[in-house]
Design a protein around this motif. Sequence first.
Motif, PDB file in Angstrom:
ATOM      1  N   ASN A   1       0.773  -1.048   0.014  1.00 18.63           N
ATOM      2  CA  ASN A   1       0.207  -0.291  -0.002  1.00 18.63           C
ATOM      3  C   ASN A   1       0.963   1.280   0.109  1.00 18.63           C
ATOM      4  O   ASN A   1       1.007   2.005   1.163  1.00 18.63           O
TER       5      ASN A   1
ATOM      6  N   LEU B   1       3.727   3.204  -9.117  1.00 14.50           N
ATOM      7  CA  LEU B   1       2.276   2.536  -9.385  1.00 14.50           C
ATOM      8  C   LEU B   1       1.562   3.958 -10.369  1.00 14.50           C
ATOM      9  O   LEU B   1       0.700   3.377 -10.784  1.00 14.50           O
TER      10      LEU B   1
ATOM     11  N   ASP C   1      -7.711   2.204  -9.061  1.00 14.89           N
ATOM     12  CA  ASP C   1      -6.669   2.008  -8.097  1.00 14.89           C
ATOM     13  C   ASP C   1      -7.381   1.208  -6.826  1.00 14.89           C
ATOM     14  O   ASP C   1      -6.511   1.013  -5.745  1.00 14.89           O
TER      15      ASP C   1
ATOM     16  N   HIS D   1     -10.282  -3.040  -3.992  1.00 14.80           N
ATOM     17  CA  HIS D   1      -9.131  -3.804  -3.521  1.00 14.80           C
ATOM     18  C   HIS D   1      -9.860  -5.595  -3.539  1.00 14.80           C
ATOM     19  O   HIS D   1     -10.317  -6.106  -2.550  1.00 14.80           O
TER      20      HIS D   1
ATOM     21  N   TYR E   1       0.086  -5.730  -7.110  1.00 15.88           N
ATOM     22  CA  TYR E   1      -0.740  -4.878  -7.720  1.00 15.88           C
ATOM     23  C   TYR E   1      -2.081  -4.586  -8.429  1.00 15.88           C
ATOM     24  O   TYR E   1      -1.854  -5.680  -9.799  1.00 15.88           O
TER      25      TYR E   1
END
Length: 338
Positions: free
Chosen positions: A93, A104, A120, A123, A156
């Motif tokens: 994270n 990212l 993004d 989850h 990710y």
Amino acid sequence: MTITTKIKEFGKYLGYWRVGITTADDFDEYLEKLNSRENYEFILKNNIVTCSPKKLMPSAKSIVVLLLDYKQKSIPENLDNMIGSIYLARCYNPQPHSLNGARLKLMVDYLNELGCEVRDDIHVPARWSAARAGVATIGKNNFAYADGIGSYIMIYTLVIDKELEYDTPTLQNKCPSNCTKCKDICPTQALLEPFRLNPKLCIGYNNWMTKEVPLELREKIGSRIHGCDRCQQVCPRNKIKDKQIMPKDEYLETISKELTLPAILNMDDDFFKSRIQPIMYNYISKPRMFKRNAIIAMGNSGNESYIPDLESAMKSDDELIREYAGWALDKLRGANKK
């Protein structure tokens, strides 16, 4: 060049080890497993994962899965059994201003340039996404594994609105059939059987998800104040990493000199912001729980030099700190009498 190829090549250009693509379909099997097992209710209750991405993003069609090889530098010895390696790598994270946060964002920006709507913040189950996207398998210890680097990977996931070319899932088990090293080494016996974990026995869960650590688990936590790597450290599938000679992480070398248990117990705001938050921002947002975790580690150390700090902690205004300091003092004094 197809949009799928462009996405994969740009991900590797940014330094991701693997890039896989899967559908944004529901994770029905994962949800079924969660609902069939005890001690997992907190995951759904707290919305830790989303098994139906299209409910949050009706336009969702694909999930881009990025794997980062996060274990590329050595860890100072005093931190190795104190803090999980994924947190020391500052990639879990990642904060926006960090290297991995910037990496990212560059990926998200590129997807936007390709005309993709990107989320993004949905989850989805990361390990299942990686297996469904063909870039990882799941091991007996419940960690995801990638060929060539083992389980020291950060996953990710980015949900997008474009239909892409989907990869072949890698759902098979690649662990040695007779290997039980991860189960045998687990300090709290959280691994009940291959692929099955009781999360509430896991050291990580007790570090950050619960205020009251059961007495029978406190000793087993040992020196670990933020996560545990034991089941990864003994895994034969991680030998490829364990044998590598890695350069030092100069940042960790610098802060490791100050990251002692007494310093954590007695920390002020500046220490918290400059030494704790940069690497342990993941689950705990206030100093209190870090202090409690340091006290547990002190109690397990057998080191009587910690007694003065624990005696000072007994004067704290915080009942939680006093409670755990009392436990640690009793344990140290009892050990010294033997």
